[in-house]
Design an enzyme around this catalytic site. Structure first.
Site, short mmCIF file in Angstrom:
data_model
loop_
_atom_site.label_atom_id
_atom_site.label_comp_id
_atom_site.label_asym_id
_atom_site.label_seq_id
_atom_site.Cartn_x
_atom_site.Cartn_y
_atom_site.Cartn_z
N GLY A 124 0.85 -1.19 0.00
CA GLY A 124 0.00 0.00 0.00
C GLY A 124 0.88 1.23 0.00
O GLY A 124 1.94 1.25 0.63
N GLY A 163 0.80 5.72 -0.27
CA GLY A 163 -0.02 6.92 -0.35
C GLY A 163 0.84 8.11 0.00
O GLY A 163 2.05 7.98 0.16
N VAL A 176 2.97 0.98 3.20
CA VAL A 176 2.68 -0.21 3.98
C VAL A 176 3.40 -1.38 3.30
O VAL A 176 3.25 -1.58 2.09
CB VAL A 176 1.16 -0.49 4.05
CG1 VAL A 176 0.90 -1.76 4.87
CG2 VAL A 176 0.42 0.69 4.68
N LYS A 204 3.19 -0.17 8.64
CA LYS A 204 2.80 1.12 8.06
C LYS A 204 3.82 2.15 8.53
O LYS A 204 3.99 2.35 9.74
CB LYS A 204 1.39 1.48 8.55
CG LYS A 204 0.81 2.75 7.96
CD LYS A 204 -0.66 2.91 8.34
CE LYS A 204 -1.24 4.20 7.82
NZ LYS A 204 -2.68 4.33 8.16
N ASP A 206 -13.25 7.51 9.22
CA ASP A 206 -12.82 7.33 7.82
C ASP A 206 -13.20 5.94 7.30
O ASP A 206 -12.38 5.25 6.69
CB ASP A 206 -11.30 7.57 7.71
CG ASP A 206 -10.85 7.87 6.29
OD1 ASP A 206 -11.73 8.10 5.42
OD2 ASP A 206 -9.63 7.89 6.04
P1 ADP Z 1 -3.72 5.64 4.74
O1 ADP Z 1 -3.90 6.27 6.07
O2 ADP Z 1 -2.65 6.31 3.97
O3 ADP Z 1 -4.96 5.54 3.93
P2 ADP Z 1 -3.99 2.78 5.30
O4 ADP Z 1 -3.83 2.35 6.71
O5 ADP Z 1 -5.40 2.89 4.79
O6 ADP Z 1 -3.18 4.14 5.04
O7 ADP Z 1 -3.17 1.80 4.37
C1 ADP Z 1 -3.05 2.07 2.97
C2 ADP Z 1 -3.25 0.79 2.18
O8 ADP Z 1 -2.25 -0.18 2.56
C3 ADP Z 1 -4.60 0.10 2.45
O9 ADP Z 1 -5.62 0.62 1.63
C4 ADP Z 1 -4.25 -1.34 2.10
O10 ADP Z 1 -4.26 -1.52 0.69
C5 ADP Z 1 -2.80 -1.48 2.59
N1 ADP Z 1 -2.76 -2.00 3.99
C6 ADP Z 1 -2.84 -1.25 5.11
N2 ADP Z 1 -2.76 -2.01 6.23
C7 ADP Z 1 -2.63 -3.28 5.80
C8 ADP Z 1 -2.52 -4.56 6.48
N3 ADP Z 1 -2.54 -4.63 7.82
N4 ADP Z 1 -2.43 -5.68 5.73
C9 ADP Z 1 -2.42 -5.59 4.37
N5 ADP Z 1 -2.52 -4.44 3.67
C10 ADP Z 1 -2.63 -3.28 4.37
MG MG Z 2 -6.60 4.48 4.23
MG MG Z 3 -5.59 7.25 6.86
#
Ligand code: ADP
Ligand code: MG
Ligand code: MG
Length: 270
Positions: free
Chosen positions: A14, A16, A21, A36, A131
């Protein structure tokens, strides 16, 4: 791959503006988890704060349907230093990335139940997620278990007056009262849950994105997002309970778990 003190950073799952991640492996016991990370030097201060906020809250939230906190640390990798949150790894991707052909109403119901359970626990433990949306709902490898992730925007229920100035979350999933900057409480998460259930059923956000116009429709009109035609009457009734414009009339997650759309799962597991 970058070697850290006690774990090895693996492939990226992941990405952003926030950072990355990755999958990671513990050197001690080969356990696999997700990390993360925010680059403390390059990330904007808000991103480090959001990760600190997420770490503080995830440590205190426990639910079988919330991605579990495993640990946190700071690592030096090359010249950079990273703030890291270690999470249970969810190999199934997000519900926003599902192949529509694989999503029947049984799955919609199942994920709706997983999310209502997650939010019931989050609210009972004193937090608002702020969110809830498809990209923040992660799946197990077999796709049967959905868990709520991304607590970067989450807040304690008590601090909600402070939220009026700064609505949190993602516009297309925001409740009308959040768009109007009136309040953001557990009821606002329920609205976002309704939008997310529609998103799961149709494979795109519940509201069609028309820029600023979308926000004025959400906040200041009588419109509701369209309920998916392929859903049963029971499913549409469930959505109607989530997507009431007046927050005090919306059902709580406790009530939603008693709705006949979810009750079969509820009775089975709890
Ligand atoms: P942000 O705050 O930037 O949106 P997220 O916590 O939503 O960050 O994580 C971004 C992306 O990373 C998620 O949409 C997912 O695709 C991937 N991801 C996040 N946490 C996990 C996890 N525990 N296991 C697998 N993929 C994850
Ligand atoms: Mg997110
Ligand atoms: Mg977020």
């Amino acid at each position: 791959m970058v070697s850290s003190v006690s774990w090895v950073r693996g492939k990226c799952v992941g990405k952003g503006a926030f950072g990355v991640v990755n999958v990671a492996v513990s050197k001690r016991d080969n356990r696999v988890f997700a990390v993360k990370s925010v680059d403390c030097g390059r990330g904007l201060s808000g991103q480090v704060e959001a990760l600190e906020n997420e770490i503080g809250i995830l440590k205190r939230v426990t639910s079988p349907h919330v991605v579990a906190y495993i640990g946190d640390d700071v690592t030096c990798e090359g010249t950079a230093s990273f703030r890291n949150l270690h999470l249970e790894y969810m190999p199934g991707g997000t519900v926003a990335d599902l192949d529509r052909a694989d999503v029947d109403e049984r799955l919609v119901r199942r994920y709706a139940w997983c999310l209502a359970t997650a939010l019931r626990d989050v609210h009972a433990q004193g937090f608002v997620h702020c969110d809830v949306k498809g990209r923040n709902v992660l799946l197990s490898g077999d796709g049967e278990m959905a868990k709520l992730a991304d607590f970067g925007a989450a807040v304690e229920i008590e601090s909600s007056p402070a939220m009026l100035l700064f609505p949190r979350g993602s516009p297309m999933w925001m409740a009308p009262e959040v768009v109007r900057r009136e309040r953001q409480g557990p009821e606002s998460d329920v609205w976002s849950l309704g939008c997310t259930v529609i998103e799961i059923a149709i494979g795109k956000p519940a509201w069609e994105d028309r820029g600023v116009d979308t926000l004025s429709r959400i906040g200041y009109s009588d419109e509701l997002p369209e309920f998916p035609i392929q859903l049963s009457e029971l499913g549409k009734d469930f959505l109607e309970k989530c997507l009431r414009r007046e927050p005090s009339e919306r059902w709580s997650c406790d009530q939603l778990l008693q709705h006949p759309y979810l009750l079969p799962y509820y009775a089975l597991v709890e």
